[in-house]
Design a protein around this motif. Sequence first.
Motif, short mmCIF file in Angstrom:
data_model
loop_
_atom_site.label_atom_id
_atom_site.label_comp_id
_atom_site.label_asym_id
_atom_site.label_seq_id
_atom_site.Cartn_x
_atom_site.Cartn_y
_atom_site.Cartn_z
N ARG B 71 0.83 -1.21 0.00
CA ARG B 71 0.00 0.00 0.00
C ARG B 71 0.86 1.26 0.00
O ARG B 71 0.56 2.23 -0.66
N ASN B 72 1.93 1.19 0.76
CA ASN B 72 2.80 2.35 0.87
C ASN B 72 3.52 2.65 -0.45
O ASN B 72 3.61 3.80 -0.86
N ALA B 75 1.13 4.19 -2.71
CA ALA B 75 0.83 5.58 -2.34
C ALA B 75 1.94 6.53 -2.77
O ALA B 75 1.73 7.73 -2.88
N VAL B 78 0.74 6.77 -6.68
CA VAL B 78 -0.59 7.23 -7.04
C VAL B 78 -1.14 8.17 -5.97
O VAL B 78 -1.23 7.80 -4.80
N LEU B 97 0.80 18.04 4.83
CA LEU B 97 1.97 17.25 5.26
C LEU B 97 1.64 15.75 5.27
O LEU B 97 2.51 14.91 5.03
N LEU B 98 0.37 15.42 5.52
CA LEU B 98 -0.05 14.01 5.51
C LEU B 98 0.18 13.37 4.14
O LEU B 98 0.34 12.15 4.04
N GLY B 99 0.19 14.20 3.09
CA GLY B 99 0.51 13.68 1.76
C GLY B 99 1.90 13.07 1.72
O GLY B 99 2.21 12.26 0.86
N LYS B 101 2.98 11.17 4.02
CA LYS B 101 2.91 9.97 4.84
C LYS B 101 3.60 8.75 4.21
O LYS B 101 4.33 8.03 4.90
N PRO B 102 3.40 8.51 2.92
CA PRO B 102 4.06 7.33 2.34
C PRO B 102 5.59 7.38 2.44
O PRO B 102 6.25 6.35 2.28
N ILE B 104 7.23 9.08 5.09
CA ILE B 104 7.66 9.35 6.46
C ILE B 104 7.93 8.04 7.19
O ILE B 104 7.06 7.15 7.22
N TRP B 106 9.72 7.82 10.68
CA TRP B 106 9.33 8.12 12.05
C TRP B 106 8.79 9.54 12.14
O TRP B 106 7.71 9.77 12.65
N ASP B 107 9.52 10.50 11.59
CA ASP B 107 9.04 11.87 11.66
C ASP B 107 9.29 12.57 10.32
O ASP B 107 10.09 12.11 9.52
N ALA B 108 8.56 13.66 10.10
CA ALA B 108 8.68 14.39 8.84
C ALA B 108 10.09 14.93 8.68
O ALA B 108 10.64 15.55 9.60
N GLN B 152 2.15 14.08 -2.37
CA GLN B 152 2.59 12.69 -2.48
C GLN B 152 3.63 12.52 -3.59
O GLN B 152 4.21 11.44 -3.71
#
Lengths: 361, 250
Positions: B71-72, B75, B78, B97-99, B101-102, B104, B106-108, B152
């Motif tokens: 999935r990651n 992501a 796509v 910032l959640l975009g 996520k794929p 990250i 541990w941290d941004a 993303q």
Amino acid sequence: MKQEVSAITNSHQTGLYQQYTGRKKFVILLLALLTAALSVIAINAGSMNVSPYQVFMTLFGQRSGISDVVIWNIRLPRVLAGIIAGAGLSVAGCVMQNNLRNPLASPSTLGISNAAAFGANIAIIVFGAGSVQSSSADAVIINNPYAVTASAFVWAMVGTLVILLLARLRGFSPEAMVLAGVAIGSLFSAGTILIQYFAQDVQVAAVVFWTFGDLGRASWKEVAIMASLVILSIAYFMLKRWDYNALDTGEETARGLGVNVEKVRLEGMFVASLITAVTVSFLGIIGFIGLVGPQIIRRIIGADHRFLIPGSALMGALLLLSSDTLARTVIAPVVLPVGAITSFLGAPLFLYLLARGYQKR
Amino acid sequence: MILSVNGLKFKYPGRRVLQDIDFSVEKGDCLAILGTNGVGKSTLLKCINRILKPQSGAVYIQEDEIFKLSRNELAQKVGYVAQKHESARLTVFDAVLLGRKPYIKWDASPKDMEVTRRVLKLMELEDYSLRYLDELSGGELQKVVIARALAQEPNILLLDEPTSNLDLKNQVEVIAIIKKVVKEQQIAAIVTMHDINLAIRFADKFIFLKNGTIFEAGGVEIITPENIEKVYSVPVAVEKFNNIPVVLPL
């Protein structure tokens, strides 16, 4: 020139964002300091007078005499149990509310506490682990606490697994889990009523006494078990904090962002339930913290789980510790059941925040 | 070729939705999927992003079959903007910032922050960056979710009705931004739209879906009164204005 301007705007933006996250970190730090300060007060409070100085000396290894016994063996485990159980229940509620996308989700609303209480009833009434000792200060004693704890834990986990299995049939939809939780909870409550109906009144007294949550039941051993579990769980939840944020934006969006929604939900619910099961089995039912702790902090610092998870843990710790301190001191030497005080303290605070709405930036 | 869909078939229990879907998309393509409500446009996007699992058929992104990716990994390739959005108690900055996520662990990272800032600027959302999502208007929220998909840094953008909540100015602007990103970064965008005229402004390839299958696919030359009448059951005229076809319902 244009680039310079945009560089300035950029650093201005960065500064503002850091200011904004800094404020959240400050709230969390403040909560941590409050909890630490309250711990000293809580260790200090009680029927035996100990000065704060003695408390510090004892904590840092200068142990002497009777105050040492009181602080080290009675008050310190109790205070730590309050901090750990409060943090655990609140963080469990925080994750349940996120995973189930339901602000009402919490350890006590999902039937896990009911299942644990059912287990305690079985142990005390059916297997006779409780009895009455009339001459003691406590009218009721439970003569085999380990059997009661084990039974409560086993039944809490049975309840959890049934909820998760039922939900699995419906693809772990939040509705299915919430409804399954409520149904399982009422099933276990009905079972409890039936067992109590056929029990002797002394057994019922023992089991009702067990049901009132009591931090005094924790010795160093229980504190150590709860602490390891809660610390590991918080670390796990923190690892998943981005997934929880993604879940907040909707299930399909979360999948699009690479979140394995079913797996995250199953694991989150399992860990949260495990914390609940262990805490309730050791201490009895302590309601409301899991519901209200995360909700209070959400209204102060928002729903970003990077801050919400540690914030919930500290808010829960602070709530339970203050409730217990109040319970021990308000009509000392009588110790009131902490579960009731939690609601007396938490409900007005929560209602106030609810009426005020979300805090602006 | 950046995406190819081969023999895709999807049905809900007791209801066939998509069947025999075959098409491919090149780098730099903007593809508009057109068709009536309920024909399966959103379902098609969800199958490409593995939110729904087709009963048969395959989807390749570059060389990778999507079911072989985690999935990651998917992501990272796509970006998907759903038709409905839920607003959480998150700030615009954190939502975009959640975009990241794929990417990250541990941290941004500083790069994640940098990409977020760049996308906010591109979408002209900088002034909103510390506003909470639940305080935004529908159009502002729509821009935020598109910004999240851009963050993303995907190879393919899937946008389900991306302009439905936007006013005229924002429709034109957002479409221009997406088009620019697609051309500059040589990625591809697949968009479902109800407004055919907006689709003509945006896309260089079109697919008409009818009865769960591809009725017609091709360039702007397939936007004919005959095709539209067959797909939508509405008589229309297609006139040229400044050499751009304009669809007018009769």
